[in-house]
Design a protein around this motif. Structure first.
Motif, PDB file in Angstrom:
ATOM      1  N   ASP A   1      74.072  21.258  30.979  1.00  0.00           N
ATOM      2  CA  ASP A   1      74.467  22.668  30.913  1.00  0.00           C
ATOM      3  C   ASP A   1      73.328  23.534  31.454  1.00  0.00           C
ATOM      4  OD1 ASP A   1      74.984  25.323  30.146  1.00  0.00           O
ATOM      5  OD2 ASP A   1      76.119  24.688  28.373  1.00  0.00           O
ATOM      6  N   PRO A   2      73.449  23.994  32.690  1.00  0.00           N
ATOM      7  CA  PRO A   2      72.364  24.750  33.314  1.00  0.00           C
ATOM      8  C   PRO A   2      71.991  26.030  32.559  1.00  0.00           C
ATOM      9  CG  PRO A   2      74.009  24.122  34.945  1.00  0.00           C
ATOM     10  CD  PRO A   2      74.571  23.759  33.607  1.00  0.00           C
ATOM     11  N   ALA A   3      72.965  26.669  31.925  1.00  0.00           N
ATOM     12  CA  ALA A   3      72.666  27.910  31.190  1.00  0.00           C
ATOM     13  C   ALA A   3      71.772  27.612  29.989  1.00  0.00           C
ATOM     14  CB  ALA A   3      73.967  28.584  30.737  1.00  0.00           C
ATOM     15  N   VAL A   4      72.066  26.536  29.293  1.00  0.00           N
ATOM     16  CA  VAL A   4      71.212  26.152  28.156  1.00  0.00           C
ATOM     17  C   VAL A   4      69.846  25.707  28.671  1.00  0.00           C
ATOM     18  CG1 VAL A   4      70.949  24.557  26.208  1.00  0.00           C
ATOM     19  CG2 VAL A   4      73.182  25.556  26.697  1.00  0.00           C
ATOM     20  N   ALA A   5      69.833  24.983  29.796  1.00  0.00           N
ATOM     21  CA  ALA A   5      68.556  24.529  30.374  1.00  0.00           C
ATOM     22  C   ALA A   5      67.652  25.723  30.678  1.00  0.00           C
ATOM     23  CB  ALA A   5      68.818  23.718  31.634  1.00  0.00           C
ATOM     24  N   GLU A   6      68.260  26.782  31.205  1.00  0.00           N
ATOM     25  CA  GLU A   6      67.486  27.998  31.526  1.00  0.00           C
ATOM     26  C   GLU A   6      66.880  28.605  30.248  1.00  0.00           C
ATOM     27  OE1 GLU A   6      68.991  31.910  33.598  1.00  0.00           O
ATOM     28  OE2 GLU A   6      69.493  30.118  34.766  1.00  0.00           O
ATOM     29  N   ARG A   7      67.658  28.615  29.182  1.00  0.00           N
ATOM     30  CA  ARG A   7      67.162  29.199  27.918  1.00  0.00           C
ATOM     31  C   ARG A   7      66.084  28.316  27.287  1.00  0.00           C
ATOM     32  NH1 ARG A   7      73.003  29.781  26.658  1.00  0.00           N
ATOM     33  NH2 ARG A   7      73.612  31.520  27.950  1.00  0.00           N
ATOM     34  N   VAL A   8      66.219  27.005  27.448  1.00  0.00           N
ATOM     35  CA  VAL A   8      65.191  26.099  26.923  1.00  0.00           C
ATOM     36  C   VAL A   8      63.863  26.363  27.637  1.00  0.00           C
ATOM     37  CG1 VAL A   8      64.445  23.674  26.849  1.00  0.00           C
ATOM     38  CG2 VAL A   8      66.770  24.286  26.141  1.00  0.00           C
TER      39      VAL A   8
ATOM     40  N   ARG B   1      60.289  27.962  26.063  1.00  0.00           N
ATOM     41  CA  ARG B   1      58.977  27.313  26.208  1.00  0.00           C
ATOM     42  C   ARG B   1      57.933  28.301  26.713  1.00  0.00           C
ATOM     43  NH1 ARG B   1      57.485  21.675  25.951  1.00  0.00           N
ATOM     44  NH2 ARG B   1      56.045  22.388  27.531  1.00  0.00           N
ATOM     45  N   VAL B   2      58.316  29.104  27.689  1.00  0.00           N
ATOM     46  CA  VAL B   2      57.393  30.083  28.271  1.00  0.00           C
ATOM     47  C   VAL B   2      57.007  31.116  27.210  1.00  0.00           C
ATOM     48  CG1 VAL B   2      57.193  31.938  29.972  1.00  0.00           C
ATOM     49  CG2 VAL B   2      58.253  29.757  30.621  1.00  0.00           C
ATOM     50  N   GLU B   3      58.007  31.613  26.495  1.00  0.00           N
ATOM     51  CA  GLU B   3      57.785  32.624  25.456  1.00  0.00           C
ATOM     52  C   GLU B   3      56.893  32.066  24.340  1.00  0.00           C
ATOM     53  OE1 GLU B   3      61.499  34.098  23.873  1.00  0.00           O
ATOM     54  OE2 GLU B   3      60.454  34.586  22.018  1.00  0.00           O
ATOM     55  N   GLN B   4      57.144  30.825  23.949  1.00  0.00           N
ATOM     56  CA  GLN B   4      56.363  30.188  22.880  1.00  0.00           C
ATOM     57  C   GLN B   4      54.905  30.047  23.302  1.00  0.00           C
ATOM     58  OE1 GLN B   4      57.095  25.982  22.108  1.00  0.00           O
ATOM     59  NE2 GLN B   4      57.202  26.402  19.933  1.00  0.00           N
ATOM     60  N   ALA B   5      54.696  29.652  24.565  1.00  0.00           N
ATOM     61  CA  ALA B   5      53.319  29.494  25.070  1.00  0.00           C
ATOM     62  C   ALA B   5      52.616  30.847  25.107  1.00  0.00           C
ATOM     63  CB  ALA B   5      53.347  28.865  26.458  1.00  0.00           C
ATOM     64  N   ASP B   6      53.341  31.872  25.534  1.00  0.00           N
ATOM     65  CA  ASP B   6      52.770  33.225  25.602  1.00  0.00           C
ATOM     66  C   ASP B   6      52.311  33.688  24.219  1.00  0.00           C
ATOM     67  OD1 ASP B   6      53.157  33.364  28.262  1.00  0.00           O
ATOM     68  OD2 ASP B   6      54.911  34.693  28.172  1.00  0.00           O
TER      69      ASP B   6
END
Ligand code: RP5
Length: 161
Positions: free
Chosen positions: A135-142, A146-151
Motif C-alpha cells: 500500500d503506497p499510501a501507508v508506505a508514504e506515512r511510514v 520515521r522522519v518526524e521521529q528522528a527530527d
C-alpha cells in the motif's frame, strides 16, 4: 470490514491498548476492535475469525494478559499475519503473558511486541510496515513518521546561545 482486526481478552485491557488504535489512526489504517476472550468465549472467537477472513481482514492484532493464549489461538485460526501484545495485568508483571505469546510452536507464528502500552503502539507500527509493502499510501506515512521521529529525537545544545 476494516483492514486490521484488533481483539483483546477483556474490557480491562482496553486502556492499555488505546495507543494501538491511535497509531493505526495516524497511518490512516482502518480497524475494528473487539473484546473476545480465548478462554471464556472460545466459540465466539472462532466464529469471529472465520467471518473476518471472509470479509477481507488482512491482519489480526491480539492482546491479552495472564496465560495469554488469545494471539496464539488467532494464529491457529488464520493464515493472515498475527501480531501479539502481551499485557501486564498479573502478579508476574506481564512475563507470564510474554512467554505465552512469544513461545509459539514452529509453523504457527505470532509476531510478538513488547509488554503493555509500548507494545500496543509497536503492534500498530509493525502492522503499518507490513501493510506498506503493498500500500503506497501507508508506505508514504511510514516514511514520514520515521522522519518526524528522528527530527523530534535529536537535540543540539549550543552554549553560546
Ligand atoms: C486475560 O485475562 C485478559 O486479556 C486480561 O488481560 C486478563 C484479566 O481479565 P479480566 O479478569 O480483567 O477480565 O484473559
Amino acid at each position: 470490514m476494516p483492514t486490521v482486526a484488533v481483539i483483546c481478552g477483556s474490557r480491562s485491557d482496553l486502556p492499555t491498548i488505546k495507543g494501538c488504535f491511535d497509531v493505526l489512526d495516524s497511518y490512516g489504517i482502518s480497524w475494528e476492535a473487539s473484546v473476545i476472550s480465548a478462554h471464556r468465549q472460545a466459540h465466539a472467537l472462532h466464529a469471529y475469525v472465520a467471518e473476518a477472513e471472509v470479509a477481507g481482514v488482512q491482519m489480526f492484532i491480539g492482546a491479552a494478559g495472564l496465560a495469554a493464549h488469545l494471539p496464539g489461538v488467532l494464529a491457529s485460526l488464520t493464515t493472515k499475519p498475527v501480531i501479539g501484545i502481551p499485557l501486564d495485568g498479573g502478579s508476574l508483571g506481564g512475563a507470564d503473558a510474554l512467554y505465552a505469546v512469544v513461545q509459539m510452536p514452529p509453523g504457527v507464528p505470532v509476531a510478538t511486541v513488547a509488554i503493555g502500552s509500548a507494545g500496543a503502539k509497536n503492534a500498530a507500527h509493525l502492522a503499518a510496515r507490513i501493510l506498506a509493502l503493498s500500500d503506497p499510501a501507508v508506505a508514504e506515512r511510514v516514511t514520514a513518521f520515521r522522519v518526524e521521529q528522528a527530527d523530534q529525537a535529536g537535540l543540539r545544545i549550543d552554549p553560546r546561545a
